[in-house]
Design a protein around this motif. Structure first.
Motif, PDB file in Angstrom:
ATOM      1  N   THR A 123      -5.939  12.466   6.254  1.00 53.04           N
ATOM      2  CA  THR A 123      -6.500  11.154   5.972  1.00 53.04           C
ATOM      3  C   THR A 123      -6.170  10.673   4.569  1.00 53.04           C
ATOM      4  O   THR A 123      -6.373   9.514   4.256  1.00 53.04           O
ATOM      5  CB  THR A 123      -8.033  11.188   6.132  1.00 53.04           C
ATOM      6  OG1 THR A 123      -8.567  12.192   5.270  1.00 53.04           O
ATOM      7  CG2 THR A 123      -8.410  11.483   7.566  1.00 53.04           C
ATOM      8  N   GLU A 124      -5.683  11.540   3.718  1.00 46.32           N
ATOM      9  CA  GLU A 124      -5.328  11.129   2.367  1.00 46.32           C
ATOM     10  C   GLU A 124      -4.055  10.306   2.400  1.00 46.32           C
ATOM     11  O   GLU A 124      -3.249  10.410   3.316  1.00 46.32           O
ATOM     12  CB  GLU A 124      -5.138  12.347   1.461  1.00 46.32           C
ATOM     13  CG  GLU A 124      -6.399  13.179   1.300  1.00 46.32           C
ATOM     14  CD  GLU A 124      -7.493  12.400   0.596  1.00 46.32           C
ATOM     15  OE1 GLU A 124      -7.189  11.619  -0.328  1.00 46.32           O
ATOM     16  OE2 GLU A 124      -8.665  12.569   0.971  1.00 46.32           O
ATOM     17  N   GLY A 125      -3.840   9.521   1.351  1.00 46.25           N
ATOM     18  CA  GLY A 125      -2.697   8.610   1.320  1.00 46.25           C
ATOM     19  C   GLY A 125      -1.374   9.291   1.103  1.00 46.25           C
ATOM     20  O   GLY A 125      -0.349   8.868   1.615  1.00 46.25           O
ATOM     21  N   THR A 126      -1.351  10.383   0.324  1.00 45.67           N
ATOM     22  CA  THR A 126      -0.069  11.017   0.019  1.00 45.67           C
ATOM     23  C   THR A 126       0.078  12.303   0.795  1.00 45.67           C
ATOM     24  O   THR A 126      -0.871  13.068   0.961  1.00 45.67           O
ATOM     25  CB  THR A 126       0.040  11.329  -1.487  1.00 45.67           C
ATOM     26  OG1 THR A 126      -1.047  12.179  -1.846  1.00 45.67           O
ATOM     27  CG2 THR A 126      -0.013  10.061  -2.301  1.00 45.67           C
ATOM     28  N   ILE A 127       1.288  12.536   1.242  1.00 50.99           N
ATOM     29  CA  ILE A 127       1.617  13.783   1.911  1.00 50.99           C
ATOM     30  C   ILE A 127       2.786  14.386   1.144  1.00 50.99           C
ATOM     31  O   ILE A 127       3.800  13.726   0.908  1.00 50.99           O
ATOM     32  CB  ILE A 127       2.005  13.555   3.381  1.00 50.99           C
ATOM     33  CG1 ILE A 127       0.816  12.983   4.137  1.00 50.99           C
ATOM     34  CG2 ILE A 127       2.494  14.836   4.018  1.00 50.99           C
ATOM     35  CD1 ILE A 127       1.103  12.659   5.571  1.00 50.99           C
ATOM     36  N   GLY A 128       2.637  15.623   0.736  1.00 50.15           N
ATOM     37  CA  GLY A 128       3.719  16.258  -0.003  1.00 50.15           C
ATOM     38  C   GLY A 128       3.658  15.902  -1.481  1.00 50.15           C
ATOM     39  O   GLY A 128       2.645  15.481  -2.017  1.00 50.15           O
ATOM     40  N   VAL A 129       4.799  16.064  -2.160  1.00 52.95           N
ATOM     41  CA  VAL A 129       4.890  15.847  -3.595  1.00 52.95           C
ATOM     42  C   VAL A 129       5.687  14.591  -3.856  1.00 52.95           C
ATOM     43  O   VAL A 129       6.768  14.401  -3.296  1.00 52.95           O
ATOM     44  CB  VAL A 129       5.572  17.063  -4.272  1.00 52.95           C
ATOM     45  CG1 VAL A 129       5.698  16.854  -5.764  1.00 52.95           C
ATOM     46  CG2 VAL A 129       4.802  18.335  -3.966  1.00 52.95           C
ATOM     47  N   ASN A 130       5.170  13.730  -4.722  1.00 51.79           N
ATOM     48  CA  ASN A 130       5.878  12.523  -5.104  1.00 51.79           C
ATOM     49  C   ASN A 130       6.659  12.827  -6.381  1.00 51.79           C
ATOM     50  O   ASN A 130       6.109  12.863  -7.476  1.00 51.79           O
ATOM     51  CB  ASN A 130       4.898  11.367  -5.316  1.00 51.79           C
ATOM     52  CG  ASN A 130       5.595  10.045  -5.392  1.00 51.79           C
ATOM     53  OD1 ASN A 130       6.813   9.995  -5.531  1.00 51.79           O
ATOM     54  ND2 ASN A 130       4.836   8.979  -5.308  1.00 51.79           N
ATOM     55  N   ILE A 178       6.101  12.397 -10.890  1.00 51.32           N
ATOM     56  CA  ILE A 178       6.153  13.559 -11.786  1.00 51.32           C
ATOM     57  C   ILE A 178       7.196  13.321 -12.866  1.00 51.32           C
ATOM     58  O   ILE A 178       6.970  13.610 -14.046  1.00 51.32           O
ATOM     59  CB  ILE A 178       6.457  14.844 -10.981  1.00 51.32           C
ATOM     60  CG1 ILE A 178       5.272  15.143 -10.043  1.00 51.32           C
ATOM     61  CG2 ILE A 178       6.733  16.013 -11.905  1.00 51.32           C
ATOM     62  CD1 ILE A 178       5.517  16.273  -9.090  1.00 51.32           C
ATOM     63  N   ARG A 179       8.371  12.800 -12.518  1.00 51.44           N
ATOM     64  CA  ARG A 179       9.420  12.512 -13.506  1.00 51.44           C
ATOM     65  C   ARG A 179       8.961  11.455 -14.509  1.00 51.44           C
ATOM     66  O   ARG A 179       9.240  11.570 -15.709  1.00 51.44           O
ATOM     67  CB  ARG A 179      10.694  12.050 -12.805  1.00 51.44           C
ATOM     68  CG  ARG A 179      11.404  13.173 -12.097  1.00 51.44           C
ATOM     69  CD  ARG A 179      12.707  12.716 -11.509  1.00 51.44           C
ATOM     70  NE  ARG A 179      13.321  13.805 -10.757  1.00 51.44           N
ATOM     71  CZ  ARG A 179      14.222  13.644  -9.814  1.00 51.44           C
ATOM     72  NH1 ARG A 179      14.628  12.430  -9.495  1.00 51.44           N
ATOM     73  NH2 ARG A 179      14.744  14.676  -9.194  1.00 51.44           N
ATOM     74  N   GLU A 180       8.256  10.429 -14.023  1.00 50.40           N
ATOM     75  CA  GLU A 180       7.749   9.396 -14.930  1.00 50.40           C
ATOM     76  C   GLU A 180       6.729   9.969 -15.902  1.00 50.40           C
ATOM     77  O   GLU A 180       6.743   9.659 -17.102  1.00 50.40           O
ATOM     78  CB  GLU A 180       7.118   8.250 -14.132  1.00 50.40           C
ATOM     79  CG  GLU A 180       8.109   7.400 -13.374  1.00 50.40           C
ATOM     80  CD  GLU A 180       7.430   6.365 -12.490  1.00 50.40           C
ATOM     81  OE1 GLU A 180       6.192   6.249 -12.550  1.00 50.40           O
ATOM     82  OE2 GLU A 180       8.154   5.682 -11.744  1.00 50.40           O
TER      83      GLU A 180
END
Length: 172
Positions: free
Chosen positions: A147-154, A158-160
């Protein structure tokens, strides 16, 4: 072509576009079986049994039936639990009354809501899963039902963040 138009108008005069059973409006332009299926608590098999017991052709257009046939269908929907075996009903051995009934429409939704609330109050396994908003019937949860908005690693975020941290360190 002009001969067909009055015939269509006569057919439209005989047709009831909505047939009301209980608190549900059923589509009168569909067959008896298909319009009964739209009602909560009635599936294909139940709709067939009701049409057969009412003595109505299940492929006939529901809105074109006379009032006696419609009343017979309504009566059979209400008396369904009395005329079929217990295993064909949707509410067997009710927790509060112990009776076997077949609920349709809003009654089915209300009884389902009461059952879920009772499971939550007594903190049964299913009740706890309902409280948390997780899957209740043993489905897989490792990869689905998130149900969370993010799945995995963005990676871009992280670079920003690393670039901002590096810029702050360079400024100091």
């Amino acid at each position: 072509m002009s001969a067909e138009e009055p015939q269509d108008e006569q057919d439209d005069d005989d047709l009831q576009y909505f047939v009301r059973i209980g608190q549900t409006d059923l589509d009168g332009t569909k067959s008896v079986e298909r319009s009964l299926i739209e009602m909560n608590g009635i599936g294909r098999r139940t709709a067939r049994i009701i049409a057969d017991k009412a003595g109505v052709d299940r492929t006939a257009t529901f809105g074109r039936l006379d009032d006696d046939a419609i009343d017979a269908v309504v009566e059979k929907v209400e008396e369904y639990a009395d005329e079929v075996p217990d295993w064909l009903t949707n509410r067997q051995n009710d927790f509060y009354t112990g009776e076997t009934t077949h609920e349709v429409g809003n009654e089915l939704q209300m009884s389902r809501r009461y059952d879920i609330n009772r499971m939550k109050m007594i903190s049964s396994y299913k009740g706890v899963r309902h409280k948390k908003g997780q899957k209740v019937r043993g489905q897989r949860t490792k990869s689905t039902g998130r149900t969370e908005g993010t799945i995995g690693v963005n990676v871009e975020e992280i670079r920003e963040q690393e670039a901002e941290e590096a810029a702050e360190e360079g400024d100091e």
